[in-house]
Design a protein around this motif. Structure first.
Motif, PDB file in Angstrom:
ATOM      1  N   TYR A 342       0.858  -1.182   0.000  1.00 34.58           N
ATOM      2  CA  TYR A 342       0.000   0.000   0.000  1.00 34.58           C
ATOM      3  C   TYR A 342       0.901   1.241   0.000  1.00 34.58           C
ATOM      4  N   TYR A 343       0.358   2.340  -0.510  1.00 34.05           N
ATOM      5  CA  TYR A 343       1.135   3.572  -0.595  1.00 34.05           C
ATOM      6  C   TYR A 343       0.346   4.707   0.063  1.00 34.05           C
ATOM      7  N   VAL A 344       1.039   5.460   0.926  1.00 31.53           N
ATOM      8  CA  VAL A 344       0.418   6.547   1.680  1.00 31.53           C
ATOM      9  C   VAL A 344       1.322   7.770   1.573  1.00 31.53           C
ATOM     10  N   THR A 345       0.715   8.943   1.377  1.00 28.30           N
ATOM     11  CA  THR A 345       1.459  10.199   1.351  1.00 28.30           C
ATOM     12  C   THR A 345       0.875  11.134   2.396  1.00 28.30           C
ATOM     13  N   LEU A 346       1.743  11.633   3.288  1.00 28.40           N
ATOM     14  CA  LEU A 346       1.335  12.548   4.343  1.00 28.40           C
ATOM     15  C   LEU A 346       2.261  13.749   4.343  1.00 28.40           C
TER      16      LEU A 346
END
Length: 699
Positions: A342-346
């Motif tokens: 999974y890929y998350v950008t914060l």
């Protein structure tokens, strides 16, 4: 009809319907109604028709002739103990074609559940005719291992009373086999294959002969000797159960086989039903072990039962297929994610201020199951938090990637845990983006730079360097400058690189000492952009040499903040202390031991006098010798008659010169040069004054 009667009628109908619903399916006839022909002269009890009856419920049933026309017809229904089938037979018949050329037989079958279906068989009597077998029923015996294909078994002979031709022959076998055949014209029975392949020791051949109108059936038994022993499985059929988490490669079952023929070579085959799962099982014919194929697993939710069938053969006889039923037990399985990554950008933020939902989709082979989510320890997972139910990710700390304080990209392991503590994992790559939250800053509020008359136009006079704590583009900036004095912008400019440049020489135009103040503004490239400001004073100063003097921004270097410099300073102080202590020790030793000028004490600033600690001796009276008058040397004249007084401060008063002194030249008769004596004429040979202790003598 009153209400009570109406209620009773409804109950009766209901009970009747239930009773009818409890009755099973009725036996069913096949092939009837039909007709058969029997010769008028037939007197034996012969099978004239075989009934085909089935029961869908597999209920046992019995068949018989319920009625006939005319009544008391010479027929009956019997069950063949070999074939287990019902047939219509003649029963001590005495037929009269003239009186009864046709019979109508009503056959009834009863399964004892109230179902009694019927069917009609018509029997036609053929006037004056009869077919008779002349040599059967009979039994014939043969050796199975030596009887080859097309070998003669038996010649059936039959006659037609009226000489009808041709007669045709057919056979059926019980039990069914393909080992025999009959010539339809001659009635010769032969082998259709080598009898070594036959597995039955006794076969009943039902021979039927027909002249086109009448058909008569009789039995021939073939008895076989020296029969090949059929290989068999001793532990099949069987049923086994396996857990769905059984490891691949596990041996599931081991077959055992037997052949009474010593030395028989056996071979085996395996089939799987459903065929689509054939790759799930592996059968080793050398060990007879059935295994779960390497790399394969059971899945109860997909398929919970398999039928694995085996055959064994010795090349002459084959046994099988015989079934092994494999049932799969349902075992609780670990949850799993629908994706492996999974890929998350914060964006960097304070703890809990931003959230992101990766939309984890967690499945369980056991169906809907409760689970919780968490992060595995390690790789900065302590800086993130995840909601155990929703999977929403946020910061657990104030996250800041400026100047590499924290990583801008981390790969976390997310864990799902079911109610039995079984776990599944996936990876989450979290990318943290920089937020432009730091404005460019200067170390000083005011800087100063000097310019003189020798600086060339276009020269860089100094650089004012701000800093920005942000990363990437947010940490990049450019500078600009402004001044309220119009003359300042004529001679100076502030570059985008924050440098101070000389546009034209102020020589002759500005007075020495003129200060031009610029406001420097640094703007970063973030969005929205942030700014920082400072002042720079450019001083036009006269230089006395042709060397250009540039006063750059004061250094912000602090000696005590430099760990290397502090360490070097500490070492120097220690060495200096050691050297100073060594020097002091050396001086004291020189003063008190006389080692500074050799073996004899010397006058070293009058501190190197011989020193002796007084000793307490026994007091005795001594008579010292009268010392001789010391010999005077040439230097005594100088010492006694110097313009500066006597050099000997310790002479007795009798030797001190009188206050009156003679000025001018003085004659010294005993001097080699006569009347004058100058200091240069004296060969000065200093002597040491040595104080020696007086030796004491005891008398």
């Amino acid at each position: 009809m009153d209400r009570r009667a109406e209620t009773v009628l409804c109950l009766y109908v209901l009970v009747l319907g239930l009773l009818r619903g409890c009755q099973g399916a009725a036996p069913q006839f096949g092939g009837l109604p039909t007709s058969v022909t029997v010769g008028e002269q037939e007197t034996a009890d012969r099978l004239i028709y075989t009934l085909t009856v089935t029961d869908a419920d597999n209920d046992p049933f019995n068949c018989d002739i319920s009625t006939s026309t005319p009544a008391a017809a010479p027929f009956r229904v019997l069950k063949d103990p070999v074939t287990n089938k019902f047939g219509v037979y003649t029963n001590s018949p005495t037929f009269d074609f003239t009186a009864n050329p046709t019979y109508q037989l009503t056959v009834q079958c009863d399964d004892n559940t109230g179902n009694t279906p019927t069917a009609v068989l018509s029997v036609d009597i053929l006037d004056g005719d009869k077919i008779t077998f002349t040599n059967i029923p009979a039994t014939t015996t043969h050796a199975a291992l030596t009887t080859l294909v097309n070998s003669a078994i038996f010649d059936v002979d039959a006659t037609d009373l009226l000489g009808h031709t041709p007669l045709t022959y057919t056979i059926t076998s019980i039990p069914a086999t393909t080992s025999f055949q009959i010539d339809g014209t001659t009635g010769a029975i032969t082998t259709a294959r080598d009898l070594k392949f036959e597995t039955n020791s006794a076969i009943d051949l039902y021979v039927t002969v027909s002249d086109g109108s009448i058909a008569v059936t009789e039995k021939l038994r073939v008895q076989l000797t020296d029969l090949n022993n059929v290989p068999t499985f001793t532990n099949l059929p069987a049923t086994i159960s396996q857990n769905e988490d059984t490891a691949s490669g596990t041996v599931l079952y081991t077959l055992t086989s037997f052949d009474a023929d010593a030395g028989a070579t056996l071979s085996y085959t395996m089939t799987v039903n459903p065929p689509a799962y054939s790759g799930l099982f592996t059968f080793a014919t050398n060990t007879l072990q059935l295994s779960l194929t390497a790399g394969q697993t059971f899945d109860y939710e997909t398929r919970s039962s398999f039928t694995v069938s085996f055959t064994v053969t010795d090349t002459m006889a084959t046994t099988g297929p015989i079934d092994l039923t494999v049932n799969i037990n349902n075992i609780n399985e670990a949850c799993y994610f629908d994706k492996t990554y999974y890929y998350v950008t914060l964006a960097e933020a304070t703890a809990g201020s931003v959230t992101y939902n990766p939309n984890f989709l967690v499945r369980d082979y056991d169906g809907a199951a409760a689970y919780t989510l968490s992060f595995a320890a390690g790789n900065n997972s302590n800086r993130f938090s995840i909601d155990a139910n929703s999977g929403i990710i946020s910061f657990a700390v104030d996250y800041n990637i400026d100047n590499g304080a924290m990583p801008s990209s981390v790969i976390l392991t997310v864990v799902c845990t079911d109610t039995t503590s079984k776990t599944g994992t996936s990876k989450v790559e979290v990318t943290i983006t920089d937020v432009n939250d730091n404005a460019p800053s200067f170390t000083q509020s005011t800087y100063s730079i000097t310019v003189d008359q020798y600086d060339a136009p276009g020269s860089l006079m100094g650089t004012i360097s701000p800093t920005d704590a942000d990363s990437g583009v947010n940490g990049e900036f450019s500078c600009s400058g402004s001044s309220t004095a119009s003359s300042a912008t004529t001679y100076y400019s502030i570059g985008a690189d924050c440098g101070v440049y000389l546009l034209s020489s102020p020589s002759g135009n500005l007075d020495y000492g003129t200060i031009s103040r610029f406001t420097i503004t640094a703007v970063d490239k973030g969005s929205p952009s942030l700014t920082g400001t400072t002042y720079v004073d450019i001083i036009y100063k006269e230089a006395t040499t042709t060397t250009t003097t540039t006063t750059a921004a004061p250094s912000t270097y602090n000696f005590w903040d430099d760990s290397g410099a502090v360490a070097a300073f500490s070492i120097a102080m220690v060495l200096g202390t050691i050297l100073l202590a060594a020097l002091l020790y050396y001086l004291l030793r020189c003063c008190f031991t006389g080692m500074c000028c050799g073996p004899e004490p010397c006058d070293f600033m009058e501190c190197c006098r011989s020193y002796e600690r007084p000793r307490r001796l026994q007091r005795r009276l001594v008579t010292p010798e009268k010392p001789k008058r010391p010999r005077r040397d040439d230097f005594d004249y100088w010492r006694e008659d110097s313009d500066y007084g006597s050099l000997d401060k310790h002479e007795p008063p009798s030797r001190r010169p009188s206050p009156a002194r003679v000025h001018g030249p003085r004659e010294y008769k005993d001097l080699p040069n006569g009347n004058r004596l100058t200091p240069t004429d004296i060969e000065f040979q200093p002597r040491r004054l040595v104080s020696r202790p007086m030796a004491l003598s005891y008398y």
